[in-house]
Design a protein around this motif. Structure first.
Motif, PDB file in Angstrom:
ATOM      1  N   GLY A  30       0.229  -1.787 -36.091  1.00  0.00           N
ATOM      2  CA  GLY A  30      -0.756  -2.322 -37.375  1.00  0.00           C
ATOM      3  C   GLY A  30      -0.249  -1.248 -38.522  1.00  0.00           C
ATOM      4  O   GLY A  30      -0.654  -1.856 -39.476  1.00  0.00           O
ATOM      5  N   GLU A  31      -0.116   0.080 -38.219  1.00  0.00           N
ATOM      6  CA  GLU A  31       0.254   0.946 -39.312  1.00  0.00           C
ATOM      7  C   GLU A  31       1.647   0.390 -40.082  1.00  0.00           C
ATOM      8  O   GLU A  31       1.643   0.159 -41.153  1.00  0.00           O
ATOM      9  N   HIS A  32       2.605  -0.082 -39.236  1.00  0.00           N
ATOM     10  CA  HIS A  32       4.016  -0.503 -39.871  1.00  0.00           C
ATOM     11  C   HIS A  32       3.600  -1.825 -40.634  1.00  0.00           C
ATOM     12  O   HIS A  32       3.959  -2.077 -41.860  1.00  0.00           O
ATOM     13  N   LEU A  33       2.735  -2.530 -39.911  1.00  0.00           N
ATOM     14  CA  LEU A  33       2.494  -3.752 -40.512  1.00  0.00           C
ATOM     15  C   LEU A  33       1.735  -3.752 -41.832  1.00  0.00           C
ATOM     16  O   LEU A  33       2.083  -4.495 -43.119  1.00  0.00           O
ATOM     17  N   LEU A  34       0.688  -2.976 -42.083  1.00  0.00           N
ATOM     18  CA  LEU A  34       0.147  -2.733 -43.223  1.00  0.00           C
ATOM     19  C   LEU A  34       0.808  -1.941 -44.253  1.00  0.00           C
ATOM     20  O   LEU A  34       0.408  -2.294 -45.737  1.00  0.00           O
ATOM     21  N   GLN A  35       1.774  -1.443 -44.004  1.00  0.00           N
ATOM     22  CA  GLN A  35       3.081  -0.728 -44.894  1.00  0.00           C
ATOM     23  C   GLN A  35       3.954  -1.643 -45.521  1.00  0.00           C
ATOM     24  O   GLN A  35       4.171  -1.539 -46.549  1.00  0.00           O
ATOM     25  N   ALA A  53      -1.655  -9.255 -21.605  1.00  0.00           N
ATOM     26  CA  ALA A  53      -0.611  -8.060 -21.910  1.00  0.00           C
ATOM     27  C   ALA A  53      -0.167  -8.183 -22.996  1.00  0.00           C
ATOM     28  O   ALA A  53       0.705  -7.397 -23.500  1.00  0.00           O
ATOM     29  N   GLU A  54      -0.528  -9.208 -24.142  1.00  0.00           N
ATOM     30  CA  GLU A  54       0.239  -9.371 -25.393  1.00  0.00           C
ATOM     31  C   GLU A  54      -0.390  -8.054 -26.329  1.00  0.00           C
ATOM     32  O   GLU A  54      -1.344  -7.544 -25.934  1.00  0.00           O
ATOM     33  N   LEU A  55       0.593  -7.901 -27.362  1.00  0.00           N
ATOM     34  CA  LEU A  55       0.306  -6.643 -28.075  1.00  0.00           C
ATOM     35  C   LEU A  55      -1.150  -7.099 -28.605  1.00  0.00           C
ATOM     36  O   LEU A  55      -1.604  -7.927 -29.175  1.00  0.00           O
ATOM     37  N   PRO A  56      -2.235  -6.174 -28.591  1.00  0.00           N
ATOM     38  CA  PRO A  56      -3.492  -6.445 -28.904  1.00  0.00           C
ATOM     39  C   PRO A  56      -3.562  -6.640 -30.317  1.00  0.00           C
ATOM     40  O   PRO A  56      -3.162  -5.891 -31.011  1.00  0.00           O
ATOM     41  N   THR A  57      -4.221  -7.807 -30.706  1.00  0.00           N
ATOM     42  CA  THR A  57      -4.511  -7.942 -32.259  1.00  0.00           C
ATOM     43  C   THR A  57      -5.835  -7.635 -32.895  1.00  0.00           C
ATOM     44  O   THR A  57      -6.179  -7.629 -33.928  1.00  0.00           O
ATOM     45  N   HIS A  58      -6.872  -7.284 -31.879  1.00  0.00           N
ATOM     46  CA  HIS A  58      -8.119  -7.289 -32.373  1.00  0.00           C
ATOM     47  C   HIS A  58      -8.336  -6.211 -33.646  1.00  0.00           C
ATOM     48  O   HIS A  58      -8.883  -6.453 -34.530  1.00  0.00           O
ATOM     49  N   ALA A  59      -7.998  -5.048 -33.178  1.00  0.00           N
ATOM     50  CA  ALA A  59      -8.073  -3.733 -34.399  1.00  0.00           C
ATOM     51  C   ALA A  59      -7.254  -4.272 -35.461  1.00  0.00           C
ATOM     52  O   ALA A  59      -7.542  -4.071 -36.512  1.00  0.00           O
ATOM     53  N   ILE A  60      -6.174  -4.613 -35.254  1.00  0.00           N
ATOM     54  CA  ILE A  60      -5.451  -5.234 -36.494  1.00  0.00           C
ATOM     55  C   ILE A  60      -5.843  -6.208 -37.311  1.00  0.00           C
ATOM     56  O   ILE A  60      -5.764  -6.291 -38.467  1.00  0.00           O
ATOM     57  N   ASN A  61      -6.323  -7.438 -36.626  1.00  0.00           N
ATOM     58  CA  ASN A  61      -7.019  -8.476 -37.239  1.00  0.00           C
ATOM     59  C   ASN A  61      -8.221  -7.694 -38.396  1.00  0.00           C
ATOM     60  O   ASN A  61      -8.361  -8.171 -39.379  1.00  0.00           O
ATOM     61  N   GLN A  62      -9.013  -6.783 -37.783  1.00  0.00           N
ATOM     62  CA  GLN A  62     -10.066  -6.257 -38.357  1.00  0.00           C
ATOM     63  C   GLN A  62      -9.631  -5.304 -39.608  1.00  0.00           C
ATOM     64  O   GLN A  62     -10.047  -5.565 -40.537  1.00  0.00           O
ATOM     65  N   ARG A  63      -8.495  -4.781 -39.305  1.00  0.00           N
ATOM     66  CA  ARG A  63      -7.948  -4.047 -40.711  1.00  0.00           C
ATOM     67  C   ARG A  63      -7.535  -4.996 -41.713  1.00  0.00           C
ATOM     68  O   ARG A  63      -7.582  -4.511 -42.756  1.00  0.00           O
ATOM     69  N   LEU A  64      -6.642  -6.198 -41.233  1.00  0.00           N
ATOM     70  CA  LEU A  64      -6.126  -7.067 -42.126  1.00  0.00           C
ATOM     71  C   LEU A  64      -7.397  -7.557 -42.923  1.00  0.00           C
ATOM     72  O   LEU A  64      -7.247  -7.605 -44.161  1.00  0.00           O
TER      73      LEU A  64
END
Ligand SMILES: Nc1ncnc2c1ncn2[C@@H]1O[C@H](COP(=O)(O)OP(=O)(O)OP(=O)(O)O)[C@@H](O)[C@H]1O
Ligand SMILES: [Mg+2]
Length: 194
Positions: A30-35, A53-64
């Motif tokens: 998520g850090e890399h993505l947001l940058q 077991a996918e890379l979890p997206t819940h927190a990433i989606n919230q941050r986006l």
């Protein structure tokens, strides 16, 4: 090794990561993505609802969403078998489960985001290689989704999200497989664009 054996091996590697390590991997991804420069202004982003077991997206989606990006999530197309439709999330989004048991927004034609309106598409994967080739779960959903992009009909930035253990040097490639532009793992931002 057959394609099926390789998929099994990669799925096992992905599944053997602890939940804590997986969540930490998602934090780093998520850090890399947001940058990314591409995300420094509000974007239309296609994401996914992570399962197993996918890379979890819940927190990433919230941050986006907190960064003023508009998020759309895929649903199984109601009549084009094997295709996805992207639904933009809003305050009133109703949720359901598709036939794979994956949570998805309910179909509402008012909130369909045509693929050509997405700036970025975050893609789950089972494995990826040094050229950006991708192995998914074997349904061909993302290959179909991205075929219009490969033909130059639409412009979108497909980014695979993964843990480092999902890398292999070389994946077998079939004619319909569409390689990704980027893959983000905790340790590296892979950019496959010329
Ligand atoms: N653009 C396409 N048009 C028609 N059929 C396709 C297309 N792309 C993929 N397929 C079909 O989908 C099937 C599965 O493809 P593949 O094994 O590459 O899945 P995958 O990339 O691992 O899955 P996914 O993208 O759903 O994660 C193949 O048998 C292929 O014939
Ligand atoms: Mg494929």
């Amino acid at each position: 090794m057959t394609q099926q054996q390789l998929r099994r091996q990669l799925l096992d590697a992905r599944a053997s990561v602890s939940n804590a390590a997986r969540d930490y991997a998602a934090l780093q991804v998520g850090e890399h993505l947001l940058q990314l420069p591409e995300l420094q202004q509000p974007c239309q982003i296609g994401s996914y609802f992570s399962v197993k077991a996918e890379l979890p997206t819940h927190a990433i989606n919230q941050r986006l969403m907190a960064q003023a990006h508009q998020l759309s999530l895929p649903i199984l197309h109601p009549f084009r078998a094997g295709h996805l439709l992207f639904m933009q999330l809003n305050q009133t989004t109703q949720w359901t489960h598709n036939r794979f048991g994956i949570p998805e927004p309910e179909l509402d034609v008012r909130h369909v985001t045509p693929l050509n309106q997405l700036n970025v598409l975050l893609v789950p994967l089972v494995g990826f290689d040094a050229l950006g080739n991708r192995m998914g779960m074997g349904g061909g959903f993302y290959d179909r989704t991205l075929s219009a992009w490969r033909q130059g009909k639409i412009n979108v930035l497909p980014i695979g999200l993964a843990m480092d253990c999902q890398y292999v040097d070389t994946l077998p490639v079939q004619p319909w497989d569409v390689p990704l532009s980027m893959v983000i793992t905790p340790s590296k931002v892979w950019d496959f664009r010329g």
